[in-house]
Design a protein around this motif. Structure first.
Motif, mmCIF file in Angstrom:
data_model
loop_
_atom_site.group_PDB
_atom_site.id
_atom_site.type_symbol
_atom_site.label_atom_id
_atom_site.label_comp_id
_atom_site.label_asym_id
_atom_site.label_seq_id
_atom_site.Cartn_x
_atom_site.Cartn_y
_atom_site.Cartn_z
ATOM 1 N N ASP A 1 23.578 -39.896 -10.006
ATOM 2 C CA ASP A 1 22.700 -39.111 -9.152
ATOM 3 C C ASP A 1 23.029 -39.380 -7.694
ATOM 4 N N LEU A 2 23.511 -38.350 -7.017
ATOM 5 C CA LEU A 2 23.973 -38.501 -5.635
ATOM 6 C C LEU A 2 22.861 -39.002 -4.726
ATOM 7 N N ALA A 3 21.675 -38.448 -4.850
ATOM 8 C CA ALA A 3 20.561 -38.841 -3.983
ATOM 9 C C ALA A 3 20.180 -40.300 -4.207
ATOM 10 N N LEU A 4 20.217 -40.741 -5.472
ATOM 11 C CA LEU A 4 19.863 -42.124 -5.772
ATOM 12 C C LEU A 4 20.895 -43.091 -5.199
ATOM 13 N N VAL A 5 22.172 -42.756 -5.322
ATOM 14 C CA VAL A 5 23.216 -43.628 -4.775
ATOM 15 C C VAL A 5 23.103 -43.693 -3.254
ATOM 16 N N LEU A 6 22.876 -42.540 -2.626
ATOM 17 C CA LEU A 6 22.692 -42.533 -1.176
ATOM 18 C C LEU A 6 21.472 -43.364 -0.775
ATOM 19 N N GLY A 7 20.407 -43.277 -1.567
ATOM 20 C CA GLY A 7 19.224 -44.070 -1.272
ATOM 21 C C GLY A 7 19.499 -45.553 -1.360
ATOM 22 N N ASP A 8 20.211 -45.965 -2.413
ATOM 23 C CA ASP A 8 20.565 -47.381 -2.561
ATOM 24 C C ASP A 8 21.455 -47.834 -1.402
ATOM 25 N N LEU A 9 22.388 -46.977 -1.030
ATOM 26 C CA LEU A 9 23.278 -47.297 0.089
ATOM 27 C C LEU A 9 22.491 -47.422 1.380
ATOM 28 N N GLY A 10 21.562 -46.508 1.607
ATOM 29 C CA GLY A 10 20.744 -46.558 2.811
ATOM 30 C C GLY A 10 19.901 -47.819 2.877
ATOM 31 N N HIS A 11 19.308 -48.208 1.751
ATOM 32 C CA HIS A 11 18.510 -49.441 1.720
ATOM 33 C C HIS A 11 19.382 -50.661 2.013
ATOM 34 N N SER A 12 20.579 -50.679 1.432
ATOM 35 C CA SER A 12 21.482 -51.800 1.660
ATOM 36 C C SER A 12 21.887 -51.879 3.123
ATOM 37 N N LEU A 13 22.174 -50.720 3.707
ATOM 38 C CA LEU A 13 22.553 -50.670 5.129
ATOM 39 C C LEU A 13 21.416 -51.152 6.011
ATOM 40 N N MET A 14 20.213 -50.676 5.746
ATOM 41 C CA MET A 14 19.063 -51.057 6.573
ATOM 42 C C MET A 14 18.709 -52.525 6.394
ATOM 43 N N ASP A 15 18.819 -53.028 5.169
ATOM 44 C CA ASP A 15 18.557 -54.453 4.935
ATOM 45 C C ASP A 15 19.516 -55.308 5.748
ATOM 46 N N THR A 16 20.765 -54.862 5.843
ATOM 47 C CA THR A 16 21.755 -55.587 6.638
ATOM 48 C C THR A 16 21.432 -55.518 8.121
ATOM 49 N N LEU A 17 21.179 -54.315 8.616
ATOM 50 C CA LEU A 17 20.989 -54.120 10.055
ATOM 51 C C LEU A 17 19.779 -54.864 10.605
ATOM 52 N N PHE A 18 18.738 -55.014 9.792
ATOM 53 C CA PHE A 18 17.517 -55.659 10.279
ATOM 54 C C PHE A 18 17.479 -57.169 10.015
ATOM 55 N N GLN A 19 18.561 -57.714 9.495
ATOM 56 C CA GLN A 19 18.634 -59.174 9.394
ATOM 57 C C GLN A 19 18.591 -59.759 10.817
ATOM 58 N N PRO A 20 17.740 -60.747 11.072
ATOM 59 C CA PRO A 20 17.609 -61.282 12.438
ATOM 60 C C PRO A 20 18.931 -61.694 13.071
ATOM 61 N N GLU A 21 19.832 -62.308 12.302
ATOM 62 C CA GLU A 21 21.102 -62.747 12.884
ATOM 63 C C GLU A 21 22.017 -61.566 13.174
ATOM 64 N N VAL A 22 21.928 -60.504 12.386
ATOM 65 C CA VAL A 22 22.726 -59.303 12.658
ATOM 66 C C VAL A 22 22.201 -58.612 13.919
ATOM 67 N N VAL A 23 20.880 -58.544 14.058
ATOM 68 C CA VAL A 23 20.285 -57.994 15.282
ATOM 69 C C VAL A 23 20.721 -58.821 16.488
ATOM 70 N N ALA A 24 20.676 -60.145 16.350
ATOM 71 C CA ALA A 24 21.083 -61.026 17.447
ATOM 72 C C ALA A 24 22.545 -60.803 17.818
ATOM 73 N N LEU A 25 23.397 -60.586 16.829
ATOM 74 C CA LEU A 25 24.812 -60.342 17.098
ATOM 75 C C LEU A 25 25.010 -59.036 17.860
ATOM 76 N N HIS A 26 24.312 -57.981 17.446
ATOM 77 C CA HIS A 26 24.421 -56.703 18.160
ATOM 78 C C HIS A 26 23.934 -56.840 19.599
ATOM 79 N N ARG A 27 22.842 -57.560 19.799
ATOM 80 C CA ARG A 27 22.332 -57.751 21.159
ATOM 81 C C ARG A 27 23.321 -58.530 22.007
ATOM 82 N N LEU A 28 23.911 -59.566 21.423
ATOM 83 C CA LEU A 28 24.890 -60.371 22.149
ATOM 84 C C LEU A 28 26.083 -59.527 22.573
#
Length: 204
Positions: free
Chosen positions: A83-110
């Motif tokens: 299911d294309l929508a389900l795979v995209l949803g899983d991918l989106g959740h994985s991407l967002m979980d990564t981006l909002f990790q405090p150390e990843v946010v700190a790296l982007h800010r740096l």
């Protein structure tokens, strides 16, 4: 004996990377010297240089370590069939979980704060993070286009569009300290909106 020595060396290297990460995040890339990192480690600068030949090489190791820890979106399965929508949803959740990790946010800010003086840092982060992600997602999207599930388009651009849609909610505001990170329900809604918009834009 050689294996134990190698394990100790790997552990020492990981310790150096962890200490360097703290130093970079606390004082910035430009203001952090190899001597300061050596002082935090409690050893000599010469010892540090046996592991890393330059501050840029050490920063690169810090970025690689964070990607290894939090880059789930770069590793999650992207099935060719399903299911294309389900795979995209899983991918989106994985991407967002990564981006909002405090150390990843700190790296982007740096990196954003140092970009004018040290553009090579941005290039480094982009190459090991977003560029790799876009290429991997783009390759998968190309397969979906070939199957007629998405309209024919540049798959790398499509991957960029999907990633941008996922970040269209609170991410930029959070990155600059203007908004708190979304909770699980808010993040799920942002991903669903991104998937819906993407599928409407790329409907065959």
């Amino acid at each position: 004996m050689d294996e134990k020595r190698s394990d100790r060396k790997d552990q020492r290297r990981q310790h150096i990377v962890a200490v360097a990460r703290s130093a970079f995040f606390e004082t910035g890339y430009g203001s952090t010297t190899m001597s300061a990192i050596a002082a935090r480690l409690g050893g000599s600068k010469t010892t540090l240089w046996t592991y890393f030949r330059s501050k840029e090489e050490l920063f690169s190791a810090v970025v690689d370590d964070l990607v290894d820890q939090y880059g789930a979106a770069l590793r999650m399965p992207l099935p060719d069939h399903g299911d294309l929508a389900l795979v995209l949803g899983d991918l989106g959740h994985s991407l967002m979980d990564t981006l909002f990790q405090p150390e990843v946010v700190a790296l982007h800010r740096l990196v954003s704060g140092e970009a004018a003086r040290f553009p090579e840092l941005g290039q480094l982060l982009f190459d090991v993070g977003p560029r790799r992600g876009h290429e991997r997602i783009g390759s998968w999207l190309a397969g979906q286009m070939a199957r007629g599930l998405l309209r024919s388009a540049d798959p790398i651009v499509a991957a960029q569009h999907f990633a941008a849609l996922c970040q269209a909610g609170r991410f930029q505001g959070h990155l600059i300290g203007a908004l708190p990170a979304p909770d699980a329900a808010e993040r799920a809604l942002e991903v669903q909106l991104a998937v819906d918009a993407f599928l409407r834009a790329y409907a065959p």
